[in-house]
Design an enzyme around this catalytic site. Structure first.
Site, PDB file in Angstrom:
ATOM      1  N   HIS A   1       0.841  -1.201   0.000  1.00 11.90           N
ATOM      2  CA  HIS A   1       0.000   0.000   0.000  1.00 11.90           C
ATOM      3  C   HIS A   1       0.878   1.253   0.000  1.00 11.90           C
ATOM      4  O   HIS A   1       1.226   1.787   1.048  1.00 11.90           O
ATOM      5  CB  HIS A   1      -0.902  -0.008   1.232  1.00 11.90           C
ATOM      6  CG  HIS A   1      -1.981   1.028   1.210  1.00 11.90           C
ATOM      7  ND1 HIS A   1      -3.147   0.889   1.946  1.00 11.90           N
ATOM      8  CD2 HIS A   1      -2.090   2.220   0.575  1.00 11.90           C
ATOM      9  CE1 HIS A   1      -3.909   1.959   1.750  1.00 11.90           C
ATOM     10  NE2 HIS A   1      -3.284   2.781   0.923  1.00 11.90           N
TER      11      HIS A   1
ATOM     12  N   HIS B   1       1.627   5.135  -2.218  1.00 10.32           N
ATOM     13  CA  HIS B   1       1.236   6.142  -3.216  1.00 10.32           C
ATOM     14  C   HIS B   1       2.529   6.827  -3.667  1.00 10.32           C
ATOM     15  O   HIS B   1       3.025   7.729  -2.985  1.00 10.32           O
ATOM     16  CB  HIS B   1       0.296   7.176  -2.597  1.00 10.32           C
ATOM     17  CG  HIS B   1      -0.989   6.628  -2.072  1.00 10.32           C
ATOM     18  ND1 HIS B   1      -2.185   6.735  -2.755  1.00 10.32           N
ATOM     19  CD2 HIS B   1      -1.274   5.973  -0.910  1.00 10.32           C
ATOM     20  CE1 HIS B   1      -3.148   6.176  -2.041  1.00 10.32           C
ATOM     21  NE2 HIS B   1      -2.617   5.701  -0.916  1.00 10.32           N
TER      22      HIS B   1
ATOM     23  N   ASN C   1      -4.259   6.752  -7.624  1.00  7.28           N
ATOM     24  CA  ASN C   1      -4.788   8.125  -7.589  1.00  7.28           C
ATOM     25  C   ASN C   1      -3.684   9.133  -7.868  1.00  7.28           C
ATOM     26  O   ASN C   1      -3.291   9.938  -7.026  1.00  7.28           O
ATOM     27  CB  ASN C   1      -5.473   8.409  -6.248  1.00  7.28           C
ATOM     28  CG  ASN C   1      -4.601   8.108  -5.043  1.00  7.28           C
ATOM     29  OD1 ASN C   1      -3.818   7.175  -5.044  1.00  7.28           O
ATOM     30  ND2 ASN C   1      -4.746   8.917  -4.005  1.00  7.28           N
TER      31      ASN C   1
ATOM     32  N   HIS D   1     -10.923   1.634   0.128  1.00 11.21           N
ATOM     33  CA  HIS D   1     -10.830   2.645   1.168  1.00 11.21           C
ATOM     34  C   HIS D   1     -12.235   2.787   1.714  1.00 11.21           C
ATOM     35  O   HIS D   1     -13.141   3.260   1.022  1.00 11.21           O
ATOM     36  CB  HIS D   1     -10.336   3.968   0.582  1.00 11.21           C
ATOM     37  CG  HIS D   1     -10.277   5.095   1.570  1.00 11.21           C
ATOM     38  ND1 HIS D   1      -9.120   5.771   1.838  1.00 11.21           N
ATOM     39  CD2 HIS D   1     -11.234   5.669   2.354  1.00 11.21           C
ATOM     40  CE1 HIS D   1      -9.354   6.716   2.742  1.00 11.21           C
ATOM     41  NE2 HIS D   1     -10.630   6.660   3.072  1.00 11.21           N
TER      42      HIS D   1
ATOM     43  N   HIS E   1      -6.497  -0.309   5.494  1.00 12.43           N
ATOM     44  CA  HIS E   1      -6.271   0.541   6.672  1.00 12.43           C
ATOM     45  C   HIS E   1      -7.443   0.538   7.650  1.00 12.43           C
ATOM     46  O   HIS E   1      -8.002   1.590   7.979  1.00 12.43           O
ATOM     47  CB  HIS E   1      -5.862   1.961   6.295  1.00 12.43           C
ATOM     48  CG  HIS E   1      -6.572   2.602   5.138  1.00 12.43           C
ATOM     49  ND1 HIS E   1      -7.948   2.597   4.994  1.00 12.43           N
ATOM     50  CD2 HIS E   1      -6.090   3.293   4.077  1.00 12.43           C
ATOM     51  CE1 HIS E   1      -8.269   3.249   3.906  1.00 12.43           C
ATOM     52  NE2 HIS E   1      -7.163   3.687   3.329  1.00 12.43           N
TER      53      HIS E   1
ATOM     54  N   ASP F   1       0.887   2.790   3.736  1.00 15.35           N
ATOM     55  CA  ASP F   1       0.085   3.855   3.141  1.00 15.35           C
ATOM     56  C   ASP F   1       0.950   5.092   2.913  1.00 15.35           C
ATOM     57  O   ASP F   1       0.545   6.228   3.167  1.00 15.35           O
ATOM     58  CB  ASP F   1      -1.122   4.199   4.003  1.00 15.35           C
ATOM     59  CG  ASP F   1      -2.186   4.994   3.243  1.00 15.35           C
ATOM     60  OD1 ASP F   1      -1.980   5.279   2.042  1.00 15.35           O
ATOM     61  OD2 ASP F   1      -3.215   5.330   3.847  1.00 15.35           O
TER      62      ASP F   1
END
Length: 439
Positions: A60, A62, A94, A179, A233, A304
């Site tokens: 996980h 980004h 994203n 999410h 999460h 995350d």
């Protein structure tokens, strides 16, 4: 016998226990866990005094690419990963523009294989506009899962209503990642808060019921459609208690942030650098996360990793963006928890290697066994280090864990038989490839 690489004298954490043995690697894969004393190799890594783990996975992250190179890129983010002992990452969609169609996915694939220091899986975004394409997109090479934002963390990709969520769940067959927050409750509560309120207001706005209501709705839809789901999460005691009865349709991720930080202290100390979605919560929820981890309810742990510019995080709440750096600090923090007796090293391997492989259908990774990819994380459980921002490779240059003393440190990262990090030095050139997944 002659190998490409020998790893000598380490304590290997295998699926059947810890064993001091020598590993023989050839062609990027593990050939044997019992190399003979007289065997030779093109290169030898002496691992005496170290534990040899399967290459750890952060499922996980980004990495913000395409997006803002002043914050993060694939090269810098994967460099941070290998410095932190991570051999494979799964990157979220994203970005700007998002990874939500075949063209953007193909561009990202080509770029990732040319620029990544570790192996990489790619999420594809599920949105109202591409539901009809999700079944085909989830079968594309390198795709780890479809990711859906059911609460407003990334508005343009959000699917908040049950009708579209059900359509998305019926579009495809692989496990789908969520999410989970309830957008309707978030919007209803938003007028209760205003700019300049204390940063701890973040956990009051996105409260426990926001998360719990979102997860209950998703579980009802998963049961109706028969779609396997991965709830990302998970942050509340209520969700974790509820998910015990949903193991037929759900797997569970918790974050190192929710296991390590606690509110309201984190907001008082860190300000905007403690703001993330879902929020860091109070001690009751942290203890529930550890209890769920000990009892086997938790399947994966991630960071995350979601960096933002320092200047953006310094803004008043709620103008500061949500998201924390973490891919480089995940392993040191979890090793510190191992040394503190909160979990075993074998359980850590289950959560950060075997678990992600099982949940996402990752092929050839996740365990020390003959025929598997020669991915390894070598750790010194006796090392004592302080996490410092000067060590952080992400361009944003900050970590919420700056100054934290940890016991246990990643000493080497090996990806398919290539030593890409040794003693805080990144070696060679980017050799990352797309991870492989079962259809």
């Amino acid at each position: 016998m002659h190998y490409d690489l020998l790893i000598r004298g380490g304590t290997c954490v295998t699926p059947w226990g810890e064993e001091r043995t020598d590993l023989g690697i050839a062609g990027g894969r593990i050939v044997t866990l019992a190399a003979a004393a007289g065997d030779t190799a093109g290169a030898v890594v002496e691992a005496r005094g170290l534990h040899v783990l399967p290459g750890l996975i952060d499922s996980h992250v980004h990495l913000r690419d395409p997006g803002d190179p002043a914050v993060e890129t694939l090269p810098t983010g994967t460099r941070a990963a290998v410095l932190g002992g991570i051999a494979t990452v799964f990157d979220m969609p994203n970005t700007v523009p998002p990874i939500a169609d075949s063209a953007s996915l193909e561009t990202k694939r080509r770029y990732a294989e040319a620029q990544s220091w570790c192996d990489i899986g790619l999420y594809v975004a599920g949105a109202k506009s591409n539901i009809a394409d999700l079944a085909a997109l989830e079968r594309e090479p390198g795709v780890c899962a479809i990711k859906i934002f059911a609460g407003s963390s990334t508005a343009s990709l959000m699917i908040e209503d049950d009708a579209h969520l059900e359509r998305a769940m019926r579009a495809g067959s692989r496990r789908i990642a969520f999410h989970s927050e309830d957008e309707y409750r978030l919007q209803a509560r938003k007028p209760l808060f205003s700019t300049g309120m204390p940063y701890r207001a973040h956990m009051e706005w996105r409260d426990e019921e926001c998360a719990f209501l979102g997860t209950r709705r998703l579980m009802a839809l998963a049961r109706r459609t028969g779609r396997q789901t991965h709830i990302l999460h998970v942050s509340t005691a209520e969700e974790l208690a509820y998910l015990r009865d949903c193991r037929d349709v759900a797997t569970v991720e918790v974050l190192v942030n929710h296991l390590t930080q606690v509110a309201p202290d984190c907001y008082d100390r860190l300000g905007g650098f403690g703001v993330m979605n879902p929020p860091i919560r109070g001690e009751r929820h942290r203890e529930a996360s550890w209890a769920a981890l000990r009892e086997g309810l938790v399947d994966t742990i991630g960071s995350d990793h979601a960096p933002h510019a320092r200047s953006a995080k310094e803004k008043p709440w709620p103008d500061c963006p949500a998201g924390l750096t973490g891919v480089q600090t995940l392993v040191p923090l979890m090793l510190d928890h191992v040394n503190a007796g909160r979990l075993s090293l074998s359980r850590l391997v289950d959560l950060m290697a075997a678990g992600p492989a099982r949940v996402y259908g990752l092929l050839g990774k996740g365990r020390l066994a003959a025929g598997y990819d020669a991915d390894f994380t070598l750790v010194d459980m006796g090392a004592r280090r302080t996490i410092e921002e000067s060590w952080i490779a992400s361009p944003c240059g900050w970590t919420p864990f700056a100054g934290q003393r940890v016991a246990g440190w990643p000493m080497a990262t090996i990806v398919r038989g290539h030593v890409v990090m040794r003693e805080d030095e990144v070696l060679g050139a980017p050799i990352g490839r797309l991870a492989r997944f079962a259809a």
